[in-house]
Scaffold this motif. Sequence first.
Motif, PDB file in Angstrom:
ATOM      1  N   UNK A 187       4.439   2.308  10.589  1.00 37.76           N
ATOM      2  CA  UNK A 187       3.912   1.178   9.829  1.00 37.76           C
ATOM      3  C   UNK A 187       4.917   0.807   8.735  1.00 37.76           C
ATOM      4  N   UNK A 188       5.109  -0.487   8.484  1.00 36.34           N
ATOM      5  CA  UNK A 188       6.070  -0.899   7.450  1.00 36.34           C
ATOM      6  C   UNK A 188       5.785  -0.195   6.122  1.00 36.34           C
ATOM      7  N   UNK A 189       6.785   0.439   5.591  1.00 36.19           N
ATOM      8  CA  UNK A 189       6.651   1.155   4.328  1.00 36.19           C
ATOM      9  C   UNK A 189       6.407   2.636   4.489  1.00 36.19           C
ATOM     10  N   UNK A 190       5.965   3.082   5.679  1.00 36.39           N
ATOM     11  CA  UNK A 190       5.565   4.479   5.835  1.00 36.39           C
ATOM     12  C   UNK A 190       6.756   5.437   5.803  1.00 36.39           C
ATOM     13  N   UNK A 191       7.847   5.079   6.458  1.00 35.43           N
ATOM     14  CA  UNK A 191       9.002   5.987   6.483  1.00 35.43           C
ATOM     15  C   UNK A 191       9.543   6.198   5.068  1.00 35.43           C
ATOM     16  N   UNK A 192       9.705   5.107   4.334  1.00 37.05           N
ATOM     17  CA  UNK A 192      10.167   5.233   2.947  1.00 37.05           C
ATOM     18  C   UNK A 192       9.135   5.986   2.103  1.00 37.05           C
ATOM     19  N   UNK A 206       9.238  10.347  17.181  1.00 35.62           N
ATOM     20  CA  UNK A 206       9.991   9.193  17.696  1.00 35.62           C
ATOM     21  C   UNK A 206       9.865   7.976  16.776  1.00 35.62           C
ATOM     22  N   UNK A 207       8.781   7.923  16.025  1.00 33.83           N
ATOM     23  CA  UNK A 207       8.600   6.805  15.080  1.00 33.83           C
ATOM     24  C   UNK A 207       9.351   7.027  13.778  1.00 33.83           C
ATOM     25  N   UNK A 208      10.035   8.165  13.677  1.00 34.54           N
ATOM     26  CA  UNK A 208      10.847   8.418  12.492  1.00 34.54           C
ATOM     27  C   UNK A 208      10.088   9.014  11.322  1.00 34.54           C
ATOM     28  N   UNK A 209       8.913   9.590  11.615  1.00 36.90           N
ATOM     29  CA  UNK A 209       8.045  10.067  10.542  1.00 36.90           C
ATOM     30  C   UNK A 209       8.211  11.549  10.249  1.00 36.90           C
ATOM     31  N   UNK A 210       8.981  12.249  11.074  1.00 37.46           N
ATOM     32  CA  UNK A 210       9.236  13.658  10.801  1.00 37.46           C
ATOM     33  C   UNK A 210       8.732  14.566  11.901  1.00 37.46           C
ATOM     34  N   UNK A 222       0.828  -1.209   0.000  1.00 39.88           N
ATOM     35  CA  UNK A 222       0.000   0.000   0.000  1.00 39.88           C
ATOM     36  C   UNK A 222       0.862   1.259   0.000  1.00 39.88           C
ATOM     37  N   UNK A 223       1.893   1.249   0.829  1.00 40.28           N
ATOM     38  CA  UNK A 223       2.724   2.443   0.925  1.00 40.28           C
ATOM     39  C   UNK A 223       3.494   2.701  -0.365  1.00 40.28           C
ATOM     40  N   UNK A 224       3.936   1.633  -1.021  1.00 37.97           N
ATOM     41  CA  UNK A 224       4.570   1.824  -2.331  1.00 37.97           C
ATOM     42  C   UNK A 224       3.584   2.427  -3.319  1.00 37.97           C
TER      43      UNK A 224
END
Lengths: 298, 298
Positions: free
Chosen positions: B150-155, B187-191, B63-65
């Motif tokens: 969530x897997x894929x969200x940071x990328x 903290x989750x690395x999302x910005x 989904x994130x891709x």
Amino acid sequence: MKRYILPSALVLLAACQTVPPAAPVAPAAPVAAEAAEPPPVQPAPGQQWLYGSAEARIAMVQDWNAIAAFVETRAANRPNASVVLAPGATAEAADFLPCGDKPLAAVFDADETLIWNLGVTAATQRMGKAFDLETWTAWERTGAGKAVAIPGAVDGLARIRAAGVEVIVNTNRSRETAAGNAATLRAAGLGDFVHGSTLFLRGDDGGGSGKDGRRETISQTYCVVALVGDQLGDIADLFNARTLTPPARKAMTANPAFDQMWGNGWFILANPVYGPSIAGSMDEVFPADTYWEPPGPN
Amino acid sequence: MKRYILPSALVLLAACQTVPPAAPVAPAAPVAAEAAEPPPVQPAPGQQWLYGSAEARIAMVQDWNAIAAFVETRAANRPNASVVLAPGATAEAADFLPCGDKPLAAVFDADETLIWNLGVTAATQRMGKAFDLETWTAWERTGAGKAVAIPGAVDGLARIRAAGVEVIVNTNRSRETAAGNAATLRAAGLGDFVHGSTLFLRGDDGGGSGKDGRRETISQTYCVVALVGDQLGDIADLFNARTLTPPARKAMTANPAFDQMWGNGWFILANPVYGPSIAGSMDEVFPADTYWEPPGPN
């Protein structure tokens, strides 16, 4: 919390997944003749989400559009390699079968990939069970018309066939019920599948529920451009090694050689109702480094 | 989410989620003083699937891709219209806000869209509850570091930002806990999200948990090219009309004007753990025309 559970809570459980509405929860003590009726059977939360919600319908439509678009792209730009792993492949040596000049095919699981098994799931839920082998076998034989195509699947398969790509089903439904299985797919509007040609079943070879052997058989005739399922066994048997804990199994799918395949020839559809994805202890599902408790009152 | 779940349903859910299948059939009769310890707490099946399984990780990566690829395409081919419905829009008149020459933005829900709330979900499960408002509020304040991207969200967010598209969060976390909510995302690395600029919270306007008002506020500054969430309220409030049964709500999303938007500016991620998607009686989840029973023994 369970040691404090009250009979009233047990009654509520009758509406859950595995307990028949009347028998196990009825108190041993005699009750008045005009006792209240047992609470109605309810779908399990996962069933509500997958089969009942707008959100799951949308997730399926999104996925099917992505699958069809991907296959169309591959049909327009023929690949050299299949998406079927070669025998002996590993994360460190993820070799794929060569395509040669074979015609293209896309390979799909059936249950909770092409069809939603509504009739048998409701029947089993009413029985108060999570799964019943005898009922399931009867379903394979007689369920045609009572399973429905997953939202997006009929349009997706039409696009794939229009792109000149063969649609093949590789399912763990049994060879013994081949006629009923083909009838179920046909009644759901998904097309005519022919056992041994476009329909591969458990029992077709000595591999049991492993699907690698059937994938290799299919690959003798076709260049497979997409593998689609709701479980990792629909992609490659190596993901189903019994020694893998849920976290290790998850980590294996994130190996770079495999991770670049998701949505790119390998596709997984959501199924939170049954299967090997429904597993794991608290420690396995919630990693230790995410442990949290609410602050105390003072 | 909370307004869709009746208190009785919450009790039911709590019972469903915390009692293993064997428990209800155990006799209620008193047992010896050296009674066995209570069975360990287990994750609910939906929690096992979403947070624990390889299959759900893959669904999220797919989904994130797709979300990132879609936004990149829009950034390269600027649209005239936003994907935010205009005030008063309906399925019959699905008008969208104009974009003018505003900068592009993608708008995301937070919970179970950008982050998985592992810490509080495990804590609440250990408490034997489905939801606890006091615990949740403490989580918003103090949970930073115990929720994961969530897997894929940071990328995915990195690709979206690299395409020159602003990332904005529109969540029903509370304005009262703005600092904790921003800290959790960071903290989750999302910005780094700034309240009132790139972070919009419940209480920012008079709309309660409805998000249309906040979407209109965002649209005063931005041309929104994607709306992403785990619930229909992340797309438009009209899907959350209280009069809609689950089948009617589902049917509304299939209206042609809306159906062409899924995966095409509107995106829904799987969440079978909580929310308005977890609803429906047997008749609502399993349509009457799929009713089936196994054939009798003779």
